[in-house]
Enzyme design. Structure first.
Site, PDB file in Angstrom:
ATOM      1  N   ASP A 119      18.884  21.191  -3.570  1.00 35.10           N
ATOM      2  CA  ASP A 119      18.729  22.388  -3.218  1.00 35.10           C
ATOM      3  C   ASP A 119      19.880  23.115  -2.536  1.00 35.10           C
ATOM      4  O   ASP A 119      21.094  22.722  -2.554  1.00 35.10           O
ATOM      5  CB  ASP A 119      17.432  22.697  -2.048  1.00 35.10           C
ATOM      6  CG  ASP A 119      16.500  23.756  -1.969  1.00 35.10           C
ATOM      7  OD1 ASP A 119      16.881  24.806  -2.472  1.00 35.10           O
ATOM      8  OD2 ASP A 119      15.475  23.523  -1.827  1.00 35.10           O
ATOM      9  N   ASP A 179      11.759  30.939  -5.632  1.00 37.82           N
ATOM     10  CA  ASP A 179      10.614  30.124  -5.978  1.00 37.82           C
ATOM     11  C   ASP A 179       9.338  30.742  -6.804  1.00 37.82           C
ATOM     12  O   ASP A 179       9.205  31.817  -6.399  1.00 37.82           O
ATOM     13  CB  ASP A 179      10.046  29.508  -4.545  1.00 37.82           C
ATOM     14  CG  ASP A 179      11.026  28.645  -3.849  1.00 37.82           C
ATOM     15  OD1 ASP A 179      12.209  28.459  -4.366  1.00 37.82           O
ATOM     16  OD2 ASP A 179      10.586  28.142  -2.886  1.00 37.82           O
TER      17      ASP A 179
END
Ligand code: GAL
Length: 453
Positions: A119, A179
């Site tokens: 990430d 997302d």
């Protein structure tokens, strides 16, 4: 292909859930179709050992430890995925891997981990193209240096164009956007928003480079209707996104299971040619037409209905998928959703004149075909022309694209076009007032980048 914990439980992940999901992958038959990764997302870590620097799994939620979990997952013939961030912390504030790449890669390998999602939170100011590429290169090199193959999945939300530097750092895939959420349209995190941000990136993906990751699937989660879930799954499959499930496999309905188990659609996703379908047309009534080549010479054709109402007798020019209208018939047209409940209507397409006519597509639904050419008349190329422009519609588009563009520029580049600014929001205001179109987000597609050092 596989499953990840994030869309289902967020930070509330634990080893019991991972074991149960692994069991469900096998008992549902999904593992047999290729869904073999069981990925633990954020929040499995609790701390770093102050003396050794080793990362420690949360003893409350993973009391048996990751190696025991890896053994269990492997005993079922599956692969274990884990998560970290190319920053000082993960997005949920657990210890990140920046500066600890080698020790973490060694730890994952020793534990039997097979896949790493990496990430982008707490990047410590290293967020321009160079800084980002360097952070991801460090983990790529660390993974390459251990004696266990670990699939490297980059998750920096499409900032700094990971489709450009991803292959050079050893990534198998890179997230193209921030997302996803379980809505089909109307917000920056919806299925159609993510599709719009990713559709033009097909040029950067393929088996020798790596794949655009459109984020985990929302199929089986509450916000999508049946047609919407089918459209989402079909589009992710055709664009060759990793198919990482995000629903509760322990309690999914028969319909959801059968949708995910559509072997013909999965075969398109896993096709050895590995070329993502591209958007070749958008009709005035809101049908997106995607087409892409497959290894055996067939093409996949996908019609995604963005409108809320069903559409009937939709014509697609044969030329859209590379067929020569004068010579290309007869051909086989296989409906990949045949036998599924499509509001009781058939979607068997027929060639009429110079078109293929699709009889019915549900509102927010999809029609998907595998089309075989006549043996003596192979199809021509089916890529969308490299226009460098983009069909823009929704309100979120320009700010998102601007931030994406801005994050890829070096200070010198920004200065050279007169955008001498320090933050993306200030730059956005300046860019809008000076005619944003000139900045063209697709500039990076030219590939004019300094080689990665
Ligand atoms: C986000 C990432 C999500 C999830 C989450 C965990 O940055 O895009 O997919 O991994 O972090 O905190």
């Amino acid at each position: 292909m596989g499953w990840s914990s994030w869309n289902l439980v967020g930070c509330a992940v634990n080893e019991t859930l991972i074991r149960e999901i692994a069991d469900s992958l096998v008992s549902s038959g999904l593992a047999e179709l290729g869904y073999i990764h069981v990925n633990i997302d954020d929040c499995w870590q609790s701390a770093r050992d102050p003396s050794t620097g080793l990362i420690i799994a949360d003893p409350q939620t993973f009391p048996s430890g990751i190696p025991a979990l890896a053994d269990y997952v492997h005993s079922l013939g599956l692969r274990l995925g884990i998560y970290s961030s190319a920053g000082s912390k993960t997005c949920e504030g657990r210890p990140g891997s920046l500066g600890h790449e080698e020790i973490d890669a060694r730890t994952y390998a020793a534990w039997g981990v097979d896949y790493l999602k990496y990430d982008n939170c707490y990047e410590e100011g290293l967020s321009d193209w160079r800084g980002t590429a360097a952070r991801y290169a460090a983990m790529g090199a660390a993974l390459a240096g251990v004696d266990r193959p670990i699939t490297y999945s980059i998750c920096n939300w499409g900032f700094a164009n990971p489709w450009e530097f991803g292959p050079a750092v050893g990534a198998a895939s890179w997230r193209t956007t921030s997302d996803i959420c379980d809505s089909f349209t109307g917000s920056w995190c919806s299925v159609t928003a993510i599709l719009d941000l990713s559709a033009d990136l097909f040029r950067f993906a393929g088996p020798t480079r790596g794949f655009n990751d459109l984020d985990m699937l929302e199929v089986g989660n509450a916000g999508l209707s049946g047609p919407e879930a089918r459209a989402h799954f079909s589009a992710w499959a055709a664009l060759k996104s990793p198919l990482i499930l995000g629903n509760d496999l322990r309690s999914m309905s028969r319909n959801v299971r059968d949708l995910l188990a559509n072997a013909a659609v999965v075969a398109v996703n896993q096709d050895p040619l590995g070329v993502p379908a591209s958007r070749v047309r958008r009709t005035p009534k809101g049908i997106d037409v995607f087409a892409g080549p497959l290894a055996d010479g067939d093409v996949v054709l996908l019609l995604l209905n963005r409108a809320e109402v069903a559409q009937r007798s939709v014509p697609v020019p044969l030329a859209d998928f590379g067929a020569d209208p004068k010579t290309a018939r007869p051909m086989a047209v296989v409906n990949l959703w045949a036998g599924y409940d499509l509001d009781g209507e058939s979607s068997e397409a027929r060639a009429v004149g110079t078109d293929l006519v699709v009889p019915h597509i549900a509102g927010h639904g999809v029609a998907m075909y595998r089309i075989s050419p006549h043996p003596n008349q192979p199809f021509g190329p089916v890529f969308a022309p490299p226009t460098g422009t983009y069909p823009v519609g929704e309100w979120w588009y320009w700010p998102v694209m601007f931030v994406r563009w801005y994050k890829t520029r070096t200070e010198e580049e920004l200065r050279s076009i007169g955008v001498q600014v320090v933050t993306a929001s200030v730059a956005l205001v300046i860019a809008i007032s000076s005619g944003f179109r000139a900045l063209r987000w697709t500039t990076p597609a030219s590939g004019k980048r300094a080689p990665l050092k």
